[in-house]
Design an enzyme around this catalytic site. Structure first.
Site, PDB file in Angstrom:
ATOM      1  N   GLN A   1       0.823  -1.201   0.000  1.00  0.00           N
ATOM      2  CA  GLN A   1       0.000   0.000   0.000  1.00  0.00           C
ATOM      3  C   GLN A   1       0.863   1.260   0.000  1.00  0.00           C
ATOM      4  O   GLN A   1       0.342   2.360  -0.174  1.00  0.00           O
ATOM      5  CB  GLN A   1      -0.934   0.019   1.221  1.00  0.00           C
ATOM      6  CG  GLN A   1      -2.029  -1.032   1.145  1.00  0.00           C
ATOM      7  CD  GLN A   1      -2.963  -1.014   2.349  1.00  0.00           C
ATOM      8  OE1 GLN A   1      -3.070  -1.966   3.090  1.00  0.00           O
ATOM      9  NE2 GLN A   1      -3.657   0.097   2.539  1.00  0.00           N
TER      10      GLN A   1
ATOM     11  N   ARG B   1      -9.461  -0.280   7.746  1.00  0.00           N
ATOM     12  CA  ARG B   1     -10.287   0.906   7.547  1.00  0.00           C
ATOM     13  C   ARG B   1     -10.453   1.679   8.851  1.00  0.00           C
ATOM     14  O   ARG B   1     -11.564   2.143   9.153  1.00  0.00           O
ATOM     15  CB  ARG B   1     -11.668   0.465   7.050  1.00  0.00           C
ATOM     16  CG  ARG B   1     -11.854   0.692   5.574  1.00  0.00           C
ATOM     17  CD  ARG B   1     -13.134   0.059   5.090  1.00  0.00           C
ATOM     18  NE  ARG B   1     -13.707   0.817   4.018  1.00  0.00           N
ATOM     19  CZ  ARG B   1     -14.321   0.289   2.976  1.00  0.00           C
ATOM     20  NH1 ARG B   1     -14.438  -1.017   2.878  1.00  0.00           N
ATOM     21  NH2 ARG B   1     -14.833   1.051   2.054  1.00  0.00           N
ATOM     22  N   CYS B   2      -9.365   1.790   9.628  1.00  0.00           N
ATOM     23  CA  CYS B   2      -9.511   2.362  10.955  1.00  0.00           C
ATOM     24  C   CYS B   2      -9.090   3.823  11.028  1.00  0.00           C
ATOM     25  O   CYS B   2      -9.316   4.459  12.044  1.00  0.00           O
ATOM     26  CB  CYS B   2      -8.707   1.568  11.977  1.00  0.00           C
ATOM     27  SG  CYS B   2      -6.926   1.782  11.820  1.00  0.00           S
TER      28      CYS B   2
ATOM     29  N   GLU C   1     -12.992   5.328   4.623  1.00  0.00           N
ATOM     30  CA  GLU C   1     -13.111   4.615   5.898  1.00  0.00           C
ATOM     31  C   GLU C   1     -14.298   5.029   6.734  1.00  0.00           C
ATOM     32  O   GLU C   1     -14.671   4.318   7.685  1.00  0.00           O
ATOM     33  CB  GLU C   1     -11.814   4.801   6.690  1.00  0.00           C
ATOM     34  CG  GLU C   1     -10.672   4.089   5.995  1.00  0.00           C
ATOM     35  CD  GLU C   1      -9.332   4.438   6.557  1.00  0.00           C
ATOM     36  OE1 GLU C   1      -8.488   3.539   6.670  1.00  0.00           O
ATOM     37  OE2 GLU C   1      -9.119   5.612   6.883  1.00  0.00           O
TER      38      GLU C   1
END
Lengths: 808, 150
Positions: free
Chosen positions: A239, A386-387, A762
């Site tokens: 990523q 997705r935090c 997110e």
């Protein structure tokens, strides 16, 4: 009849900002023609895989690789002893800790990498793995962070000095040999005093359980060292490809210009693919040692058991308020379980991520947060899924505390939120724990949401249902889950946000071709977010060329400008800003070229959709296509040929998307099965680039939220065995479990962002988890429930009903 | 993991006890047993091929018997190692009660499972253990009845 193209047509033809442009990526993905790491096949490529520890905590007495080396096709078996002379048996983590690449004397979690078998094919590697004999001496296992802080058992012997003292860690002094850090924000004294003297105080303890993003594609890489050119090429599920390149250079000693990192198509990242894994390091070493490309691809159990998990936060809260419900103070203490190594992918100065957003959407005058990080015998990590860097934890905390306070005050939870929201005129708003929220209009969004679901009608229906239940007319309770979240994304300003010292700016480089199409390269990397579609839309609106004529490229560090990658919803806030700024540089030069061609001064022309027109004489214009050719064709005094620009953008602040979610649930108390009757999600992400893609993000984030709230977990038993390491036990929702989501929006642009966009990836997960959880909690509120821990799977919901006496 | 059951065997108690200590009988009856060696009255070693769901491996194990209460009661403890597939340790308490010509055998077993086996989840292990136990006692009953003088 004259064939006139209207201005509306010209705007529409661009397929720029605001339109639901169809995704350009989908053509290859829906036909199975994507190019993922496992699709890469090179001549002579070898395959590597790990011998993994079955024990959660054990000393390694010996490793015998002789039988494995006899297997036909097995070329090598690497252990820590082989990596030690290269200094690669350990590697730095993103959190200032270090972790073992291969087990060095002991193992600290089940599944930890012990040896790397390199073979001609996967089957030979698998046979080799079975035959590596490891002599383990079991050690006591710690899976509870509270026990860990009291235990004599030393997990990290490498972090205790010879005289037994405990040196400070990367984030300050450590209280105990299994303690990692203490991180604090806010004003302890004022907050303690306010709470001690408050009219009303509500307290609660809650556990945000450990879970895992479980992307469809597991982690993997292909490392290929070209000994002739001295160049290392590394394809991988990264990523943050540029950061990986810099890290690989620093730990291997190979100069960065001789390393090319490529992230091809990635099948979902969700934070699982940010950090460096032992598989990457071992593949690189194996390639250097064998002179051949080496591929490593995890299987599902490897991924679930050993890669970056999410959450595992034990949170204790106190919230104080006046009798009328105005919040006066908030206190939060977190015990953070990081597993065997602190491999959290957080910006360096934030070992607890952005947990200090936990005052949420409310105007709270004073607050205090303290986080204690702890080692246990579990997989390393903590930040993923997705935090937004622990914002999931922070929002769950405040959205549960507000419900607990509502119960204490005997107030409606929607009303309690409304009277405490930060008001529109208070923005930019500096929260008690430090962040400056850029913009928001919470009241408008909340009113819109509650009206859309007929909130008063739902409460009336629920009250009737409670009566019916007590009268024995029904066995289904009704829950109304509320969530109003404020997100913090777009990391971030270089002055306080860096990953391993690399400032978290991002970049865009654009080149316009003579015939009026363009290529733009970014420092981010899509793992399904649709950047090739949306960033072309940003550019189309900025430079007046159709989005269909703009190629967006990411992921190859040889050509892409340096960026910090894609996670934490940072692409639109940071790289999207860089894209707009680079587009404006292009437009500035195009303006000069247009003025030259139209034989007027630079300031006599103005930009209009896809052309520059002479002010006051709109029939005199030059289209961007004509200007592009002119850049290569005309000799313009004072202007270089060509038409390209680059922007590196250092954001002045984070961005703060927000949203209002409502979930209506009917729960059968005898089976524990929840039916989601309705889920309404209103998101405000500022300027909306592509409504269809936003909707897709919301659907995806909500489904992952459903999973986390209603059954998904990474669970351990007392021996440190992972109990949910396969999809038999790890809950992934299917179409059967997922409701029909209703999406809605308001638009409150970010005042500091070039196009006012805040990012949305997110938000649905951050806001969704507390919404689903609150629906369950709310159903049982009339019967005495204040808080029940997630996940709310059928068995636990049944147990909650049972404990409340609903089965009597 | 916990497993308990009660089985009726059509043979007198002393005969059942003797058979339970007979390495040839055990080798025949333990599903997947490839080797079984009795080192002493109280020590056994065995190699058993076990398949639990997708995990199949050869387990090397040793068992210690506590025969103080024989033939009415005895217990055993042991551990098994299956390499990459996992490991287990545990024990069982067994009682034999005479019921006319028959024997009621009761056992209570507890085991801790670790490694890959454990990751498959307790549902699979429990049901597989039950099946294997049932298979063992079915074979055991047949073998013991064969040996019973008519």
């Amino acid at each position: 009849m004259k064939d006139e193209v209207t201005r509306e047509d010209r705007v529409a033809n661009l397929k720029g900002m605001g339109c639901s442009r169809k995704r350009v990526e989908d053509a290859r993905f829906t036909q199975g023609k994507g190019n993922y790491v496992d699709d890469i096949k090179l001549d002579g490529m070898l395959f590597g895989d790990f011998v993994r520890s079955p024990y959660a905590h054990a000393r390694i007495k010996s490793i015998d690789t002789s039988a494995a080396l006899e297997v036909p096709g097995v070329l090598a078996v690497l252990t820590a002893d082989d990596l030690r002379p290269l200094g690669l048996h350990w590697m730095p983590t993103l959190a200032g800790d270090k972790q073992m690449v291969l087990a060095d004397g002991k193992v600290l979690f089940q599944g930890q990498e012990v040896a790397f078998v390199v073979a001609e094919d996967r089957y030979a590697a698998a046979d080799g793995i079975e035959l590596v004999e490891v002599d383990y001496e079991e050690l006591p296992v710690i899976v509870d962070p509270f026990e860990s802080l009291k235990s004599d058992v030393v997990l990290r012997e490498d972090l205790v000095a010879e005289d037994g003292s405990i040196p400070a860690g990367a984030h300050g002094p450590r209280k105990h040999h299994n303690h990692i850090f203490t991180w604090e924000a806010g004003d302890k004294d004022t907050t303690d005093e306010v709470i001690a003297n408050a009219e009303v105080v509500a307290e609660e303890s809650m556990y945000y359980h450990r879970t895992h993003p479980c992307p469809l594609e597991t982690c993997g890489c292909v490392a290929s060292m070209d000994k002739v050119n001295g160049k290392l090429t590394l394809w991988g599920t990264f990523q943050a490809p540029h950061a990986i390149r810099t890290v690989v250079s620093l730990i291997s000693g190979i100069e960065e210009h001789n390393i090319r990192v490529i992230s091809p198509d990635i099948g979902g990242g969700f934070g699982n693919k940010v950090g460096a894994y032992p598989g990457y390091v071992c593949s690189v070493v194996a390639s250097i040692v064998t002179g051949k490309p080496v591929k490593w691809i995890e299987d599902r159990m490897d991924n679930l058991m050993t890669t970056a998990f999410a959450r595992d936060y034990w949170m204790k809260g106190q919230i104080s308020a006046t009798k009328e419900g105005k919040i006066t103070g908030l206190k939060c203490h977190v015990t953070a379980d990081h597993g065997g190594f602190d491999a959290c992918a957080d910006p360096t100065k934030f070992p607890a991520g952005f947990m200090n957003i936990c005052t949420g959407s409310y105007d709270i005058p004073t607050a205090h947060l303290e986080v204690d990080g702890v080692y246990t015998n579990k997989a390393p990590g903590g930040v993923s899924y997705r935090c937004s860097f622990r914002v999931t934890e922070a929002v769950y905390f405040i959205e549960r505390m507000i419900e607990v306070l509502a119960i204490k005050l005997n107030m409606d939870a929607a009303e309690l939120r409304r009277i405490n929201f930060i008001r529109k005129e208070q923005f930019p708003y500096t929260a008690a724990l430090g962040w400056e929220y850029d913009s928001g209009d919470y009241h408008t969004a909340w009113d819109k949401a509650l009206k859309a679901v007929d909130y008063d009608g739902l409460r009336a229906e629920q009250a009737q249902r409670v009566e019916d239940f007590k009268a024995g007319k029904t066995r289904k309770l009704m829950g109304i889950g509320l969530s109003f979240f404020t997100e913090i994304v777009g990391a971030g300003p270089v002055k306080n946000c860096d990953i391993l010292g690399l400032g978290m700016f991002d970049s865009c480089e654009i080149r316009i071709h003579p015939t009026g199409s363009a290529i733009a390269r970014l420092g981010t990397i899509s793992q399904g977010q649709g950047h090739a579609t949306t960033f072309a839309q940003i550019l189309a609106s900025e430079i007046g060329l159709p989005a269909d004529s703009i190629t967006i490229e990411e992921g190859d560090t040889d050509t892409a400008p340096y960026g910090l990658g894609t996670y934490g919803s940072r692409s639109t806030p940071v790289a999207g800003a860089a894209t707009a700024m680079a587009g404006r540089k292009i437009r500035a030069k195009a303006q000069m070229i247009a003025a030259y061609l139209l034989e007027v001064h630079d300031n006599d022309v103005e930009f209009d959709v896809d052309r520059f027109v002479v002010k006051g004489a709109p029939e005199k214009f030059k289209t961007m296509k004509e200007i592009a050719f002119a850049a290569y064709n005309q000799a313009i005094p004072g202007i270089e040929p060509g038409l390209e620009a680059v922007s590196y953008y250092d954001p002045p602040n984070m961005t703060y998307p927000f949203g209002a979610y409502v979930c209506v649930m009917d729960i059968d108390v005898d089976t524990g099965v929840p039916e989601i009757r309705r889920f309404y999600a209103l998101d405000d992400c500022g300027t909306r680039i592509n409504p269809m893609i936003i909707e897709g993000q919301v659907h995806g984030g909500l489904t992952e939220a459903l999973a986390v709230a209603l059954g998904q977990e990474i669970a351990y038993d007392d021996m440190g065995n992972v109990k949910t390491g396969t999809l038999m036990d790890f809950f992934l929702p299917t179409a059967w479990e997922v409701p029909n989501y209703e999406t809605d929006f308001t638009v409150t642009p970010s005042p500091h962002h070039p196009i006012g966009a805040k990012g949305v990836g997110e938000s649905p997960h951050v806001g969704g988890v507390p919404c689903f959880s609150n629906a369950v909690q709310d159903a049982f509120r009339p019967f005495g429930n204040t808080h029940t821990n997630m996940p709310h799977d059928h068995w636990r919901i049944w147990r909650t009903a049972n404990e409340l006496g609903l089965h009597d | 993991m916990e497993l308990s059951d009660e089985i009726i065997i059509n043979a007198p108690k002393e005969q059942v006890y003797a058979a339970l200590n007979d390495p040839d009988v055990l080798r025949q009856c333990i599903p997947g047993c490839e080797e079984l060696v009795k080192h002493s009255d109280t020590e056994l070693e065995a190699k058993v091929v076990l398949k639990v769901g997708p995990v199949k491996a050869k387990f090397s194990g040793d068992v210690q018997l506590d025969t103080a209460g024989a033939p009415d009661a005895f217990s055993l403890t042991g551990q098994g190692n299956g390499g990459a597939a996992g490991h287990a340790k545990g024990g069982a308490d067994v009682t034999l009660t005479a019921d006319g010509d028959r024997t009621i055998l009761r056992y209570d077993a507890k085991a801790e499972i670790g490694g890959k086996l454990a990751q498959l989840g307790s549902r699979l292990i429990q049901s597989t253990a039950k099946k294997l136990a049932a298979k063992f006692f079915k074979s055991f009953a047949e073998v013991v009845n064969e040996k019973t003088p008519a």
